[in-house]
Design an enzyme around this catalytic site. Structure first.
Site, PDB file in Angstrom:
ATOM      1  N   ASN A 194      34.857  33.290  47.359  1.00  0.00           N
ATOM      2  CA  ASN A 194      35.497  32.330  47.629  1.00  0.00           C
ATOM      3  C   ASN A 194      34.807  30.897  47.852  1.00  0.00           C
ATOM      4  O   ASN A 194      33.992  30.848  47.161  1.00  0.00           O
ATOM      5  CB  ASN A 194      36.747  32.769  48.751  1.00  0.00           C
ATOM      6  CG  ASN A 194      37.948  32.227  48.799  1.00  0.00           C
ATOM      7  OD1 ASN A 194      38.055  31.041  48.593  1.00  0.00           O
ATOM      8  ND2 ASN A 194      39.013  32.851  49.028  1.00  0.00           N
ATOM      9  N   ARG A 195      35.378  30.117  48.783  1.00  0.00           N
ATOM     10  CA  ARG A 195      34.935  28.829  48.946  1.00  0.00           C
ATOM     11  C   ARG A 195      34.261  28.637  50.249  1.00  0.00           C
ATOM     12  O   ARG A 195      34.258  29.305  51.177  1.00  0.00           O
ATOM     13  CB  ARG A 195      36.035  27.865  48.733  1.00  0.00           C
ATOM     14  CG  ARG A 195      36.764  27.695  47.371  1.00  0.00           C
ATOM     15  CD  ARG A 195      37.922  27.078  47.584  1.00  0.00           C
ATOM     16  NE  ARG A 195      38.590  26.959  46.615  1.00  0.00           N
ATOM     17  CZ  ARG A 195      39.487  27.946  45.724  1.00  0.00           C
ATOM     18  NH1 ARG A 195      39.530  28.852  46.476  1.00  0.00           N
ATOM     19  NH2 ARG A 195      40.077  27.831  44.607  1.00  0.00           N
ATOM     20  N   HIS A 254      32.657  30.932  44.931  1.00  0.00           N
ATOM     21  CA  HIS A 254      32.308  32.309  44.261  1.00  0.00           C
ATOM     22  C   HIS A 254      30.724  32.385  43.774  1.00  0.00           C
ATOM     23  O   HIS A 254      30.494  33.176  42.927  1.00  0.00           O
ATOM     24  CB  HIS A 254      33.049  32.447  43.010  1.00  0.00           C
ATOM     25  CG  HIS A 254      34.294  33.039  43.249  1.00  0.00           C
ATOM     26  ND1 HIS A 254      34.773  33.417  44.311  1.00  0.00           N
ATOM     27  CD2 HIS A 254      35.647  32.542  42.574  1.00  0.00           C
ATOM     28  CE1 HIS A 254      36.176  33.632  44.302  1.00  0.00           C
ATOM     29  NE2 HIS A 254      36.764  33.261  43.188  1.00  0.00           N
ATOM     30  N   HIS A 274      36.672  40.760  41.235  1.00  0.00           N
ATOM     31  CA  HIS A 274      37.538  39.866  40.926  1.00  0.00           C
ATOM     32  C   HIS A 274      38.587  40.012  39.512  1.00  0.00           C
ATOM     33  O   HIS A 274      38.498  39.082  38.575  1.00  0.00           O
ATOM     34  CB  HIS A 274      36.900  38.369  40.554  1.00  0.00           C
ATOM     35  CG  HIS A 274      37.575  36.940  40.605  1.00  0.00           C
ATOM     36  ND1 HIS A 274      38.519  36.708  39.521  1.00  0.00           N
ATOM     37  CD2 HIS A 274      37.825  36.304  41.809  1.00  0.00           C
ATOM     38  CE1 HIS A 274      39.209  35.492  40.090  1.00  0.00           C
ATOM     39  NE2 HIS A 274      38.704  35.185  41.228  1.00  0.00           N
ATOM     40  N   THR A 275      38.894  41.263  39.561  1.00  0.00           N
ATOM     41  CA  THR A 275      39.636  41.687  38.332  1.00  0.00           C
ATOM     42  C   THR A 275      41.134  41.094  38.125  1.00  0.00           C
ATOM     43  O   THR A 275      41.523  41.142  39.251  1.00  0.00           O
ATOM     44  CB  THR A 275      39.623  43.240  38.343  1.00  0.00           C
ATOM     45  OG1 THR A 275      38.411  43.906  38.129  1.00  0.00           O
ATOM     46  CG2 THR A 275      40.600  43.729  37.296  1.00  0.00           C
ATOM     47  N   TYR A 276      41.566  40.903  37.332  1.00  0.00           N
ATOM     48  CA  TYR A 276      42.790  40.039  36.960  1.00  0.00           C
ATOM     49  C   TYR A 276      43.611  41.292  36.304  1.00  0.00           C
ATOM     50  O   TYR A 276      43.520  42.085  35.364  1.00  0.00           O
ATOM     51  CB  TYR A 276      42.770  38.988  35.960  1.00  0.00           C
ATOM     52  CG  TYR A 276      42.271  37.716  36.437  1.00  0.00           C
ATOM     53  CD1 TYR A 276      42.990  36.752  36.859  1.00  0.00           C
ATOM     54  CD2 TYR A 276      40.990  37.642  36.457  1.00  0.00           C
ATOM     55  CE1 TYR A 276      42.671  35.684  37.272  1.00  0.00           C
ATOM     56  CE2 TYR A 276      40.517  36.093  36.674  1.00  0.00           C
ATOM     57  CZ  TYR A 276      41.220  35.419  37.066  1.00  0.00           C
ATOM     58  OH  TYR A 276      40.782  34.083  37.724  1.00  0.00           O
ATOM     59  N   ASP A 327      47.156  31.191  46.392  1.00  0.00           N
ATOM     60  CA  ASP A 327      45.711  31.304  46.246  1.00  0.00           C
ATOM     61  C   ASP A 327      45.230  31.223  47.799  1.00  0.00           C
ATOM     62  O   ASP A 327      44.596  30.281  48.267  1.00  0.00           O
ATOM     63  CB  ASP A 327      45.158  30.203  45.418  1.00  0.00           C
ATOM     64  CG  ASP A 327      43.627  30.413  45.264  1.00  0.00           C
ATOM     65  OD1 ASP A 327      43.205  31.413  45.655  1.00  0.00           O
ATOM     66  OD2 ASP A 327      42.968  29.633  44.423  1.00  0.00           O
ATOM     67  N   GLN A 335      42.295  37.912  49.475  1.00  0.00           N
ATOM     68  CA  GLN A 335      42.735  36.643  48.867  1.00  0.00           C
ATOM     69  C   GLN A 335      43.789  37.140  47.644  1.00  0.00           C
ATOM     70  O   GLN A 335      43.453  37.983  46.752  1.00  0.00           O
ATOM     71  CB  GLN A 335      41.608  36.047  48.081  1.00  0.00           C
ATOM     72  CG  GLN A 335      41.895  34.656  47.490  1.00  0.00           C
ATOM     73  CD  GLN A 335      41.949  33.501  48.613  1.00  0.00           C
ATOM     74  OE1 GLN A 335      41.747  33.786  49.573  1.00  0.00           O
ATOM     75  NE2 GLN A 335      42.382  32.411  48.141  1.00  0.00           N
ATOM     76  N   GLU A 382      41.742  40.137  45.905  1.00  0.00           N
ATOM     77  CA  GLU A 382      40.223  40.060  46.235  1.00  0.00           C
ATOM     78  C   GLU A 382      39.726  40.384  47.678  1.00  0.00           C
ATOM     79  O   GLU A 382      39.986  39.552  48.383  1.00  0.00           O
ATOM     80  CB  GLU A 382      39.713  38.725  45.927  1.00  0.00           C
ATOM     81  CG  GLU A 382      40.076  38.251  44.484  1.00  0.00           C
ATOM     82  CD  GLU A 382      40.071  36.662  44.512  1.00  0.00           C
ATOM     83  OE1 GLU A 382      38.856  36.364  44.855  1.00  0.00           O
ATOM     84  OE2 GLU A 382      40.959  36.257  43.959  1.00  0.00           O
TER      85      GLU A 382
END
Length: 336
Positions: free
Chosen positions: A75-76, A102, A173-175, A237, A275, A298
């Site tokens: 994340n940020r 990330h 971070h799988t979609y 998000d 997330q 996430e």
């Protein structure tokens, strides 16, 4: 290393091989790459459940952390800056020159990990992050173990140790998309997916997706996902708060179903937050994906935690062990 040794499928920019290993069992077929410790493919009873790239080099050059382990801090981090024990550190500002995202421009998701153990149902990869890599203090030794632990269940165990005080926040971070066609592409939008997150609070963010520092109740807002909710086009998000501490064993952090699918995905984790990202910005990756054609859950520490004293600490010190467990449990349900 067993006779199921990983096979080369590509080459990193430095000439080292990109390797792939496979796990099979209990209805799952999983392909894992050395680059980023990526879940390249995850099939449940023969049906793809995740976005994956045919060209392994996409995971180095283009992919938005697709299927990867992200870190050193997922994340940020606001402005790419934080202070630890009185020392200020500057990280890469790889999100529009504004924030650190990330783990940086070449975070863990674009590093080539090393397979250390592989058998039919589990494998382990390792990566050593050098002191100063992407601006982080201390050398960090990380392992990721993927294991099929029961019917339809893939479990990821992330472990890290350091030789100097540092910050750590790892996740996968799988979609996911429960309606992918057999070939996995093109992916339909996830608007009709239904999500449930058992969180009573979330973290409001500013226009740069940085937490304001508040921990706000979800009640009465669009962030109340405690009951099954159609995702639609609301643009999520955000981090949802599950607790103030990392727990010892994974607990449910999210559940996904979809109209037209007989599969349900339950995500379990030990992290204090999760997330939820609905894939709104997927077209920016230049991979041919439309907006919201996959979603991410996430599990992680609170975003920008080092800059918010009121958030749970993400500091790791020598002699301590960071441990994060994420489990993906797929089950067959009545078709919706």
């Amino acid at each position: 290393m067993s006779d199921r040794a990983p096979v080369p499928v590509g080459t990193m920019p430095d000439g080292s091989p990109i390797l792939e290993a496979r796990l099979e069992g209990d209805g799952l077929s999983v392909a894992i790459l050395s680059v980023g410790a990526v879940i390249r493919r995850l099939d449940f009873h023969g049906h793809p459940m995740v976005l994956g790239r045919d060209d392994p080099h996409d995971y180095v050059d283009k992919t938005p952390q697709c299927g990867a382990i992200v870190g050193r801090f997922a994340n940020r981090i606001a402005g790419g800056r934080f202070a630890l024990d009185g020392t200020a550190y500057a990280l890469a500002r790889n999100e529009g020159g504004r924030n650190h995202l990330h783990g940086g421009a070449t975070g863990f998701s674009r590093r080539n990990w090393t397979f250390t153990e592989v058998d039919a149902r589990s494998l382990t990869l390792a990566y050593r992050s050098a002191d100063g890599e992407e601006g982080y203090p201390g050398a960090l030794d990380v392992t990721c173990t993927y294991a099929i632990t029961g019917p339809g269940t893939l479990r990821a165990t992330l472990v890290a140790t350091t030789d100097r005080p540092t910050i750590v926040n790892l996740t996968n971070h799988t979609y996911f998309n429960l309606l992918l066609p057999p070939e996995g592409f093109p992916a339909p939008v996830v608007d009709d997916h239904v999500i449930e997150i058992p969180a009573e609070a979330y973290l409001p963010v500013d226009d740069g997706q940085i937490p304001t520092g508040a921990i706000a109740p979800v009640a009465g807002t669009r962030f109340d996902l405690r009951r099954p909710t159609r995702i639609g086009t609301q643009a999520f998000d955000h981090a949802f708060v599950l607790g103030r501490e990392t727990v010892a064993e994974p607990r449910p952090v999210g559940r996904i179903t979809a109209a037209g699918s007989d599969v349900a995905l339950t995500v379990l984790a030990t992290a204090p937050a999760v997330q939820f990202y609905d894939g709104t910005n997927l077209p920016k990756a230049g991979l041919g994906y439309d907006a919201r054609t996959a979603l991410c859950l996430e599990p992680e520490a609170f975003p920008d935690a080092p800059n918010h004293p009121g958030f749970p600490s993400a500091t790791l010190r020598p002699g301590e062990t960071y441990r994060q467990i994420i489990a993906y449990r797929f089950t067959k349900e009545d078709a919706r």
